[in-house]
Design a protein around this motif. Structure first.
Motif, PDB file in Angstrom:
ATOM      1  N   ASP A  18       0.828  -1.213   0.000  1.00 38.21           N
ATOM      2  CA  ASP A  18       0.000   0.000   0.000  1.00 38.21           C
ATOM      3  C   ASP A  18       0.860   1.260   0.000  1.00 38.21           C
ATOM      4  O   ASP A  18       0.552   2.236  -0.698  1.00 38.21           O
ATOM      5  CB  ASP A  18      -0.937   0.016   1.206  1.00 38.21           C
ATOM      6  N   ARG A  19       1.936   1.254   0.771  1.00 39.81           N
ATOM      7  CA  ARG A  19       2.853   2.401   0.819  1.00 39.81           C
ATOM      8  C   ARG A  19       3.460   2.647  -0.560  1.00 39.81           C
ATOM      9  O   ARG A  19       3.488   3.782  -1.060  1.00 39.81           O
ATOM     10  CB  ARG A  19       3.961   2.146   1.850  1.00 39.81           C
ATOM     11  N   ILE A  20       3.896   1.585  -1.192  1.00 38.45           N
ATOM     12  CA  ILE A  20       4.503   1.699  -2.520  1.00 38.45           C
ATOM     13  C   ILE A  20       3.472   2.161  -3.544  1.00 38.45           C
ATOM     14  O   ILE A  20       3.767   3.011  -4.400  1.00 38.45           O
ATOM     15  CB  ILE A  20       5.157   0.366  -2.931  1.00 38.45           C
ATOM     16  N   ASP A  21       2.254   1.633  -3.453  1.00 38.04           N
ATOM     17  CA  ASP A  21       1.197   2.056  -4.378  1.00 38.04           C
ATOM     18  C   ASP A  21       0.936   3.555  -4.269  1.00 38.04           C
ATOM     19  O   ASP A  21       0.768   4.240  -5.282  1.00 38.04           O
ATOM     20  CB  ASP A  21      -0.098   1.281  -4.120  1.00 38.04           C
ATOM     21  N   GLU A  26       1.676   8.920  -6.781  1.00 41.66           N
ATOM     22  CA  GLU A  26       2.235  10.277  -6.700  1.00 41.66           C
ATOM     23  C   GLU A  26       3.227  10.525  -7.829  1.00 41.66           C
ATOM     24  O   GLU A  26       3.213  11.591  -8.457  1.00 41.66           O
ATOM     25  CB  GLU A  26       2.891  10.492  -5.340  1.00 41.66           C
ATOM     26  N   LEU A  27       4.084   9.552  -8.124  1.00 42.36           N
ATOM     27  CA  LEU A  27       5.058   9.715  -9.205  1.00 42.36           C
ATOM     28  C   LEU A  27       4.377   9.758 -10.566  1.00 42.36           C
ATOM     29  O   LEU A  27       4.763  10.550 -11.441  1.00 42.36           O
ATOM     30  CB  LEU A  27       6.095   8.589  -9.159  1.00 42.36           C
ATOM     31  N   TRP A  32       2.545  12.899 -15.163  1.00 41.94           N
ATOM     32  CA  TRP A  32       1.443  13.382 -15.998  1.00 41.94           C
ATOM     33  C   TRP A  32       1.518  14.891 -16.211  1.00 41.94           C
ATOM     34  O   TRP A  32       1.125  15.386 -17.267  1.00 41.94           O
ATOM     35  CB  TRP A  32       0.097  12.989 -15.392  1.00 41.94           C
ATOM     36  N   THR A  33       2.020  15.632 -15.231  1.00 39.58           N
ATOM     37  CA  THR A  33       2.126  17.086 -15.416  1.00 39.58           C
ATOM     38  C   THR A  33       3.038  17.424 -16.589  1.00 39.58           C
ATOM     39  O   THR A  33       2.812  18.402 -17.295  1.00 39.58           O
ATOM     40  CB  THR A  33       2.620  17.802 -14.141  1.00 39.58           C
ATOM     41  N   TYR A  34       4.048  16.594 -16.817  1.00 35.24           N
ATOM     42  CA  TYR A  34       4.961  16.818 -17.937  1.00 35.24           C
ATOM     43  C   TYR A  34       4.329  16.376 -19.255  1.00 35.24           C
ATOM     44  O   TYR A  34       4.518  17.020 -20.289  1.00 35.24           O
ATOM     45  CB  TYR A  34       6.290  16.100 -17.700  1.00 35.24           C
ATOM     46  N   VAL A  35       3.577  15.275 -19.211  1.00 33.95           N
ATOM     47  CA  VAL A  35       2.836  14.839 -20.400  1.00 33.95           C
ATOM     48  C   VAL A  35       1.871  15.941 -20.815  1.00 33.95           C
ATOM     49  O   VAL A  35       1.750  16.273 -22.002  1.00 33.95           O
ATOM     50  CB  VAL A  35       2.087  13.516 -20.112  1.00 33.95           C
TER      51      VAL A  35
END
Length: 98
Positions: A18-21, A26-27, A32-35
């Motif tokens: 869950d932590r990794i998800d 977030e990453l 997506w902001t760059y896309v």
């Protein structure tokens, strides 16, 4: 944060997943902001949304990095092809709307 071998129960392993998800989402949101920004550059430069040479370059890098980290390169490639495909579709729609 625990390493997988340090987890003593399924609940501990699930908590780490869950932590990794959360971190992955977030990453991906940051990516997506760059896309989202790229379609503006492509419009200005008269480029298409799909840039095949760049797609190949990204996939090659992802496969190499996945292999270095012990992640099956085929799995990483499949995931990134989906991510890239969504980005191309989004940018294509934005470019057509402009």
């Amino acid at each position: 944060m625990k390493k997988a071998p340090d987890c003593r129960s399924m609940n501990e392993a699930r908590a780490e997943i869950d932590r990794i998800d959360r971190a992955l989402v977030e990453l991906l949101a940051e990516r997506w902001t760059y896309v989202d920004r790229m379609w503006e550059f492509k419009r200005k430069d008269g480029q298409e949304a799909n840039v095949p040479w760049r797609n190949r370059e990204v996939i090659e890098k992802i496969r190499a990095r996945a292999g270095e980290l012990g992640l099956p390169p085929e799995m990483a490639e499949a995931l990134w092809r989906q991510i890239i495909g969504w980005g191309i579709q989004y940018q294509d729609e934005r470019l057509r709307d402009e």
